[in-house]
Design a protein around this motif. Structure first.
Motif, PDB file in Angstrom:
ATOM      1  N   SER A  76       0.875  -1.178   0.000  1.00 40.45           N
ATOM      2  CA  SER A  76       0.000   0.000   0.000  1.00 40.45           C
ATOM      3  C   SER A  76       0.907   1.222   0.000  1.00 40.45           C
ATOM      4  O   SER A  76       2.016   1.157   0.526  1.00 40.45           O
ATOM      5  CB  SER A  76      -0.889   0.000   1.255  1.00 40.45           C
ATOM      6  OG  SER A  76      -1.387   1.287   1.533  1.00 40.45           O
ATOM      7  N   PRO A  77       0.458   2.346  -0.568  1.00 42.30           N
ATOM      8  CA  PRO A  77       1.261   3.569  -0.495  1.00 42.30           C
ATOM      9  C   PRO A  77       1.074   4.324   0.822  1.00 42.30           C
ATOM     10  O   PRO A  77       1.506   5.471   0.953  1.00 42.30           O
ATOM     11  CB  PRO A  77       0.739   4.390  -1.679  1.00 42.30           C
ATOM     12  CG  PRO A  77      -0.701   3.998  -1.776  1.00 42.30           C
ATOM     13  CD  PRO A  77      -0.738   2.527  -1.424  1.00 42.30           C
ATOM     14  N   MET A 137      -4.454   0.148  -6.559  1.00 40.06           N
ATOM     15  CA  MET A 137      -5.124   0.663  -5.366  1.00 40.06           C
ATOM     16  C   MET A 137      -5.364   2.162  -5.507  1.00 40.06           C
ATOM     17  O   MET A 137      -4.479   2.907  -5.939  1.00 40.06           O
ATOM     18  CB  MET A 137      -4.282   0.383  -4.120  1.00 40.06           C
ATOM     19  CG  MET A 137      -4.916   0.860  -2.820  1.00 40.06           C
ATOM     20  SD  MET A 137      -3.918   0.382  -1.372  1.00 40.06           S
ATOM     21  CE  MET A 137      -4.327  -1.365  -1.269  1.00 40.06           C
ATOM     22  N   LEU A 138      -6.562   2.584  -5.166  1.00 37.80           N
ATOM     23  CA  LEU A 138      -6.875   4.001  -5.029  1.00 37.80           C
ATOM     24  C   LEU A 138      -6.817   4.329  -3.540  1.00 37.80           C
ATOM     25  O   LEU A 138      -7.535   3.729  -2.744  1.00 37.80           O
ATOM     26  CB  LEU A 138      -8.273   4.299  -5.576  1.00 37.80           C
ATOM     27  CG  LEU A 138      -8.822   5.701  -5.283  1.00 37.80           C
ATOM     28  CD1 LEU A 138      -7.980   6.777  -5.965  1.00 37.80           C
ATOM     29  CD2 LEU A 138     -10.281   5.813  -5.699  1.00 37.80           C
ATOM     30  N   GLU A 139      -5.955   5.252  -3.190  1.00 41.00           N
ATOM     31  CA  GLU A 139      -5.835   5.635  -1.782  1.00 41.00           C
ATOM     32  C   GLU A 139      -5.933   7.152  -1.696  1.00 41.00           C
ATOM     33  O   GLU A 139      -5.308   7.860  -2.490  1.00 41.00           O
ATOM     34  CB  GLU A 139      -4.506   5.135  -1.215  1.00 41.00           C
ATOM     35  CG  GLU A 139      -4.413   5.215   0.301  1.00 41.00           C
ATOM     36  CD  GLU A 139      -3.492   4.141   0.884  1.00 41.00           C
ATOM     37  OE1 GLU A 139      -3.595   2.967   0.464  1.00 41.00           O
ATOM     38  OE2 GLU A 139      -2.683   4.479   1.751  1.00 41.00           O
ATOM     39  N   TRP A 140      -6.731   7.642  -0.767  1.00 37.99           N
ATOM     40  CA  TRP A 140      -6.892   9.092  -0.642  1.00 37.99           C
ATOM     41  C   TRP A 140      -7.011   9.500   0.819  1.00 37.99           C
ATOM     42  O   TRP A 140      -7.454   8.725   1.665  1.00 37.99           O
ATOM     43  CB  TRP A 140      -8.080   9.584  -1.461  1.00 37.99           C
ATOM     44  CG  TRP A 140      -9.471   9.262  -0.958  1.00 37.99           C
ATOM     45  CD1 TRP A 140     -10.339  10.109  -0.325  1.00 37.99           C
ATOM     46  CD2 TRP A 140     -10.166   7.997  -1.076  1.00 37.99           C
ATOM     47  NE1 TRP A 140     -11.524   9.472  -0.039  1.00 37.99           N
ATOM     48  CE2 TRP A 140     -11.446   8.185  -0.498  1.00 37.99           C
ATOM     49  CE3 TRP A 140      -9.839   6.748  -1.603  1.00 37.99           C
ATOM     50  CZ2 TRP A 140     -12.388   7.152  -0.425  1.00 37.99           C
ATOM     51  CZ3 TRP A 140     -10.773   5.717  -1.534  1.00 37.99           C
ATOM     52  CH2 TRP A 140     -12.028   5.923  -0.959  1.00 37.99           C
ATOM     53  N   TYR A 141      -6.575  10.740   1.100  1.00 39.87           N
ATOM     54  CA  TYR A 141      -6.502  11.263   2.468  1.00 39.87           C
ATOM     55  C   TYR A 141      -7.078  12.664   2.520  1.00 39.87           C
ATOM     56  O   TYR A 141      -6.874  13.470   1.610  1.00 39.87           O
ATOM     57  CB  TYR A 141      -5.043  11.296   2.951  1.00 39.87           C
ATOM     58  CG  TYR A 141      -4.464   9.918   3.154  1.00 39.87           C
ATOM     59  CD1 TYR A 141      -4.515   9.287   4.394  1.00 39.87           C
ATOM     60  CD2 TYR A 141      -3.900   9.228   2.080  1.00 39.87           C
ATOM     61  CE1 TYR A 141      -4.000   8.015   4.570  1.00 39.87           C
ATOM     62  CE2 TYR A 141      -3.382   7.952   2.248  1.00 39.87           C
ATOM     63  CZ  TYR A 141      -3.446   7.349   3.496  1.00 39.87           C
ATOM     64  OH  TYR A 141      -2.941   6.079   3.661  1.00 39.87           O
ATOM     65  N   ARG A 142      -7.743  12.934   3.648  1.00 44.98           N
ATOM     66  CA  ARG A 142      -8.319  14.252   3.904  1.00 44.98           C
ATOM     67  C   ARG A 142      -7.858  14.721   5.288  1.00 44.98           C
ATOM     68  O   ARG A 142      -8.249  14.134   6.300  1.00 44.98           O
ATOM     69  CB  ARG A 142      -9.843  14.182   3.904  1.00 44.98           C
ATOM     70  CG  ARG A 142     -10.502  13.927   2.543  1.00 44.98           C
ATOM     71  CD  ARG A 142     -12.006  13.772   2.725  1.00 44.98           C
ATOM     72  NE  ARG A 142     -12.746  13.735   1.480  1.00 44.98           N
ATOM     73  CZ  ARG A 142     -13.221  14.802   0.842  1.00 44.98           C
ATOM     74  NH1 ARG A 142     -12.994  16.004   1.342  1.00 44.98           N
ATOM     75  NH2 ARG A 142     -13.896  14.676  -0.286  1.00 44.98           N
TER      76      ARG A 142
END
Length: 347
Positions: free
Chosen positions: A79-80, A117-122
Motif C-alpha cells: 500500500s502507499p 489501489m486508489l488511496e486518498w486522504y483528507r
C-alpha cells in the motif's frame, strides 16, 4: 486437456477490450472527481524499507545493491500508506494515489499479486466524509461503465442507492447471533475464551490454537461478509481496536476504532481509517502484529522508523484505500479480477 489461450491472443483481447476501456474511463472519471475537489495526485516509491506491518499481509522482497556492492533488503509496498502519511506530515492536505501495489500469497477470482489501489486522504475530515466519497465512487463507476446494477456470483446491488451503515457489533448479532463486544474490554484487550464459547454455541468450527483474531476472522468470512452489500452497498464500521492497527480509537466507545470497510455484492472494496497519530501506540501495535506474524509464518518485517517519526508531526486526518480492479469488476460484470487487468501476471 488443452491449455487456455493467453490473454494476448487477438481473439481473447477483443473480448476483454470493452472492459479494459471501461476501466480507463472509470480511472479518468475518478481523477476528474479528485481534481474538482482540489486533491493532489501523488506518486510514491514502490520500494520501501517496510512493506507494511499487518500480520497476514505477505510482501514481495528484493534488495538494493549500492555502488560499493553493499546490500540491503527492500520490499514492494503493499500500500502507499506510509509514504502518503509522510506527505501529510510534510504539509499536504488532500492527496490521492492511483497506482500498483503488490501482495504475495494472493491469487484468485478477487486477488492478483499486482493490483491497482486508489488511496486518498483528507486532513481535518472525519471517516464519515470518506463514507460519502465511497458512495459517490460506486455511482461514478457505474455511470462510466453504463451499469444499472452491480452483480457477482448471484448477488446484486444498486450502485446508486445510499449504502447501508452497519456496525461490526450489529453484524455479529444479526448474522451470527454473537455479542462480540462482550469479549472486548474497555482497555481494548480481548477475551479469547469468551469468543470461542460463542462460536461453539453458534455452531461454527474452531481449533484449539485459535486466537481471538482467528475466531473473529472466521465469523467475518463464514457468516458476515457473504451477507454484506446485497441490494445496496454496506459500510461496516466500528471494528474492535485489535482489528484496526492504524486507526485511532472511537470517541464514542474506546473498545472500537474509527475504521470502516465498504462491501458490495459480498466483496470488500474499501478500507478506511480515522488515522492514528500516536507514534508510541503505533509502534506497540506494529510490534504486536509482527509478533503474531512470526508465530504464524515464521517471519517478520522491519518497522519503518521514518514513518513512525513522521507520525509525531502528522495532522489529524482520515484516509481510505479502495481496490480499483474490484470496483471495475463490479461495474463491468467481470467474473474475475484478471478480466479487468490490461496485462495480468503470468499464472
Amino acid at each position: 486437456m488443452t491449455a487456455a489461450s493467453p490473454w494476448w491472443m487477438p481473439h481473447i483481447h477483443a473480448d476483454r477490450r470493452p472492459r479494459l476501456m471501461a476501466r480507463n474511463a472509470i480511472a479518468a472519471a475518478l481523477r476528474g472527481w479528485f481534481a474538482e475537489r482540489d486533491f493532489v495526485e501523488v506518486t510514491t516509491s514502490a520500494l520501501q524499507v517496510s512493506p507494511g506491518n499487518e500480520a497476514h499481509l505477505a510482501a514481495f522482497a528484493t534488495e538494493a545493491i549500492g555502488p560499493d556492492a553493499s546490500r540491503r533488503p527492500l520490499y514492494l509496498h503493499t500500500s502507499p500508506e506510509f509514504a502518503c502519511k509522510k506527505l501529510l506530515a510534510a504539509g499536504e492536505k488532500r492527496i490521492f494515489s492511483l497506482g500498483p501495489v503488490w501482495r504475495n500469497r494472493e491469487r484468485g477470482p478477487l486477488h492478483h499479486p499486482e493490483f491497482t489501489m486508489l488511496e486518498w486522504y483528507r486532513v481535518g475530515d472525519t471517516v464519515e466524509r470518506l463514507m460519502t466519497d465511497c458512495a459517490e465512487f460506486l455511482a461514478l463507476a457505474a455511470e462510466k461503465a453504463g451499469a444499472k446494477s452491480f452483480r457477482f456470483r448471484g448477488r446484486e446491488a444498486d450502485p446508486f442507492a445510499e449504502p447501508e451503515r452497519l456496525s461490526v457489533a450489529e453484524a455479529f448479532l444479526r448474522h451470527a447471533g454473537i455479542d462480540l463486544l462482550r469479549t472486548v474490554a474497555v482497555d481494548a484487550s480481548t477475551d479469547r475464551d469468551g469468543l470461542h464459547a460463542a462460536l461453539v454455541q453458534a455452531g461454527l468450527r474452531t481449533a484449539p490454537d485459535d486466537s481471538w483474531a482467528d475466531l473473529f476472522s472466521r465469523v467475518m468470512v463464514e457468516k458476515i461478509e457473504p451477507a454484506l452489500g446485497q441490494g445496496r452497498a454496506t459500510i461496516l464500521y466500528g471494528y474492535p481496536i485489535s482489528e484496526a492497527a492504524l486507526a485511532r480509537p472511537s470517541a464514542q466507545d474506546p473498545r472500537v476504532a474509527e475504521r470502516f470497510e465498504l462491501y458490495c455484492c459480498g466483496i470488500e472494496l474499501a478500507n478506511a481509517f480515522g488515522e492514528l497519530t500516536d507514534a508510541a501506540e503505533q509502534r506497540r501495535r506494529f510490534t504486536a502484529e509482527m509478533d503474531e506474524k512470526e508465530r504464524v509464518y515464521g517471519e517478520r518485517y522491519p518497522l519503518d522508523e521514518d514513518f513512525l517519526a513522521a507520525l509525531a508531526i502528522m495532522p489529524q486526518a482520515s484516509g481510505s484505500a479502495l481496490g480499483f480492479d474490484r470496483l471495475v469488476m463490479l461495474a463491468t460484470g467481470a467474473g474475475k479480477i484478471d478480466d479487468v487487468i490490461w496485462a495480468p501476471v503470468a499464472d
